[in-house]
Design a protein around this motif. Structure first.
Motif, PDB file in Angstrom:
ATOM      1  N   PHE A 176       0.837  -1.194   0.000  1.00  0.00           N
ATOM      2  CA  PHE A 176       0.000   0.000   0.000  1.00  0.00           C
ATOM      3  C   PHE A 176       0.871   1.242   0.000  1.00  0.00           C
ATOM      4  N   GLY A 177       0.839   1.992  -1.081  1.00  0.00           N
ATOM      5  CA  GLY A 177       1.606   3.221  -1.159  1.00  0.00           C
ATOM      6  C   GLY A 177       2.109   3.473  -2.562  1.00  0.00           C
ATOM      7  N   VAL A 178       3.142   4.291  -2.678  1.00  0.00           N
ATOM      8  CA  VAL A 178       3.740   4.644  -3.963  1.00  0.00           C
ATOM      9  C   VAL A 178       5.175   4.114  -3.954  1.00  0.00           C
ATOM     10  N   TYR A 179       5.477   3.223  -4.903  1.00  0.00           N
ATOM     11  CA  TYR A 179       6.752   2.514  -4.893  1.00  0.00           C
ATOM     12  C   TYR A 179       7.517   2.745  -6.194  1.00  0.00           C
ATOM     13  N   ARG A 180       8.835   2.738  -6.071  1.00  0.00           N
ATOM     14  CA  ARG A 180       9.704   2.875  -7.240  1.00  0.00           C
ATOM     15  C   ARG A 180       9.684   1.576  -8.035  1.00  0.00           C
ATOM     16  N   HIS A 181       9.662   1.718  -9.351  1.00  0.00           N
ATOM     17  CA  HIS A 181       9.661   0.584 -10.267  1.00  0.00           C
ATOM     18  C   HIS A 181      10.793   0.752 -11.280  1.00  0.00           C
ATOM     19  N   ASN A 182      11.244  -0.372 -11.813  1.00  0.00           N
ATOM     20  CA  ASN A 182      12.323  -0.372 -12.794  1.00  0.00           C
ATOM     21  C   ASN A 182      11.793  -0.694 -14.181  1.00  0.00           C
ATOM     22  N   ASN A 183      12.336  -0.012 -15.177  1.00  0.00           N
ATOM     23  CA  ASN A 183      12.035  -0.243 -16.587  1.00  0.00           C
ATOM     24  C   ASN A 183      12.961  -1.359 -17.083  1.00  0.00           C
ATOM     25  N   LEU A 184      12.396  -2.538 -17.336  1.00  0.00           N
ATOM     26  CA  LEU A 184      13.209  -3.700 -17.687  1.00  0.00           C
ATOM     27  C   LEU A 184      13.432  -3.851 -19.186  1.00  0.00           C
ATOM     28  N   ASN A 185      12.692  -3.100 -20.001  1.00  0.00           N
ATOM     29  CA  ASN A 185      12.875  -3.189 -21.446  1.00  0.00           C
ATOM     30  C   ASN A 185      12.535  -1.853 -22.100  1.00  0.00           C
ATOM     31  N   PRO A 186      13.471  -0.897 -22.098  1.00  0.00           N
ATOM     32  CA  PRO A 186      13.191   0.421 -22.679  1.00  0.00           C
ATOM     33  C   PRO A 186      12.815   0.370 -24.159  1.00  0.00           C
ATOM     34  N   ALA A 187      13.161  -0.734 -24.852  1.00  0.00           N
ATOM     35  CA  ALA A 187      12.834  -0.849 -26.278  1.00  0.00           C
ATOM     36  C   ALA A 187      11.390  -1.268 -26.517  1.00  0.00           C
ATOM     37  N   SER A 188      10.685  -1.675 -25.466  1.00  0.00           N
ATOM     38  CA  SER A 188       9.286  -2.073 -25.646  1.00  0.00           C
ATOM     39  C   SER A 188       8.457  -0.879 -26.094  1.00  0.00           C
ATOM     40  N   PRO A 189       7.581  -1.051 -27.083  1.00  0.00           N
ATOM     41  CA  PRO A 189       6.739   0.077 -27.509  1.00  0.00           C
ATOM     42  C   PRO A 189       5.831   0.575 -26.393  1.00  0.00           C
ATOM     43  N   TYR A 190       5.541  -0.279 -25.408  1.00  0.00           N
ATOM     44  CA  TYR A 190       4.670   0.134 -24.309  1.00  0.00           C
ATOM     45  C   TYR A 190       5.409   1.014 -23.299  1.00  0.00           C
ATOM     46  N   LEU A 191       6.745   0.983 -23.312  1.00  0.00           N
ATOM     47  CA  LEU A 191       7.533   1.776 -22.378  1.00  0.00           C
ATOM     48  C   LEU A 191       8.256   2.925 -23.070  1.00  0.00           C
ATOM     49  N   ASN A 192       7.832   3.254 -24.273  1.00  0.00           N
ATOM     50  CA  ASN A 192       8.439   4.365 -25.002  1.00  0.00           C
ATOM     51  C   ASN A 192       8.338   5.655 -24.181  1.00  0.00           C
ATOM     52  N   GLY A 193       9.477   6.292 -23.922  1.00  0.00           N
ATOM     53  CA  GLY A 193       9.496   7.528 -23.160  1.00  0.00           C
ATOM     54  C   GLY A 193       9.580   7.356 -21.662  1.00  0.00           C
ATOM     55  N   PHE A 194       9.552   6.104 -21.162  1.00  0.00           N
ATOM     56  CA  PHE A 194       9.620   5.865 -19.722  1.00  0.00           C
ATOM     57  C   PHE A 194      11.024   6.120 -19.189  1.00  0.00           C
ATOM     58  N   SER A 195      11.096   6.632 -17.969  1.00  0.00           N
ATOM     59  CA  SER A 195      12.373   6.758 -17.276  1.00  0.00           C
ATOM     60  C   SER A 195      12.895   5.358 -16.926  1.00  0.00           C
TER      61      SER A 195
END
Length: 314
Positions: free
Chosen positions: A165-184
């Motif tokens: 419950f709360g706001v948690y840091r997450h990691n981008n595991l595949n920056p090349a995925s079209p769904y993660l385009n522009g993600f930090s």
């Protein structure tokens, strides 16, 4: 382009106040283009709030989107007026003949029940199988994601010792995925659940790829190329005050609940929380809709033609 929703839907006023461009049904008819057809199977108790949250993100796209609100036919909602459901929702039985470019299945506050104990589980299984042939791409959220990944792949869910419950840091595991385009490389997402799925149960050999993960709360987003499915186990769609309302509700009801992690300034539940995930929520939904637009057939009758009822990875 704007989102097209029913003219009298209560969400319209909120969206317009926030600057989201909303098209009237009359104006949409005059445009000589095919809008993307997206269905929202809304399983949340406060359906009106969820409509706003999802329409806010879907409506930020530059493409014209027509949103159809769908509900379970076998379940009677306790927290949404019946006249609202009758005016704005279709049961799944009423839309099962249709095809959709995209279909969103929300969470539901029934995580601790075994799937087979859910009153509408049989209809839910039928809907999930129906998405194979009638939906180009589906986005399954929180309990909806757990239900879908269990149905298609047998991935279990596990009860947690305490609520994540709360706001948690997450990691981008595949920056090349079209769904993660522009993600930090890392970003923050709201989490509110009593159960989890585990990375060790997600077998890449079945076509599943983990795209987002938190060191503290585990798997967040999984992609499956077969049927273009997304499974997101956390609530990136939440608005600024969703976690606060859940916290104060549970406190008022005398339920054991901790102050949401990394949410209230200085952990003061009377302070106004700051939204640190809004931009990534818009990115994820924008990327999903853009991918829909680029890959869905123009002739909607062809959606699902190349699929069988075999489940993903088989």
């Amino acid at each position: 382009m704007p989102i097209k929703i029913p003219d009298q839907l209560p969400a319209r006023k909120t969206l317009e106040q926030e600057g989201v461009t909303v098209m009237t049904e009359t104006a949409a008819i005059r445009q000589d283009i095919r809008p993307l057809q997206i269905g929202l199977l809304n399983l949340m108790p406060n359906k009106i709030r969820t409509e706003v949250q999802m329409a806010r993100l879907v409506g930020a796209s530059p493409l014209q989107v027509e949103l159809t609100l769908v509900r379970i036919g076998q379940h009677k909602a306790k927290n949404t007026p019946e006249d609202h459901l009758l005016a704005f929702y279709k049961t799944w039985e009423e839309v099962r003949h249709r095809k959709f470019d995209g279909f969103i299945i929300t969470g539901a506050p029934i995580e601790l029940l075994d799937f087979e104990e859910v009153a509408y589980w049989n209809e839910m299984q039928q809907i999930l199988d129906w998405t194979v042939t009638n939906v180009h791409s589906s986005m399954n959220v929180c309990w909806g994601a757990m239900a879908a990944i269990n149905h298609f792949h047998g991935v279990p869910k596990y009860a947690l010792d305490k609520k994540a419950f709360g706001v948690y840091r997450h990691n981008n595991l595949n920056p090349a995925s079209p769904y993660l385009n522009g993600f930090s490389d890392d970003f923050q997402i709201p989490v509110s659940r009593w159960t989890e799925v585990r990375d060790s149960d997600i077998d890449p050999a079945t076509g599943l790829e983990v795209l987002m993960k938190s060191d503290e709360t585990g798997v967040c987003l999984v992609h499956e190329a077969y049927c273009n499915r997304l499974y997101i186990f956390n609530h990136i769609e939440y608005d600024s005050f969703s976690l606060a309302e859940e916290y104060h509700r549970d406190v008022a009801q005398g339920k054991p609940i901790e102050i949401p992690h990394n949410y209230f300034p200085e952990d003061n539940p009377e302070a106004e929380p700051q939204n640190r995930w809004r931009s990534h929520a818009h990115l994820l939904f924008g990327n999903w809709i853009n991918t829909l637009y680029q890959t869905t057939p123009y002739d909607m009758s062809k959606i699902g033609d190349d699929r069988t009822m075999n489940r993903g990875g088989d």
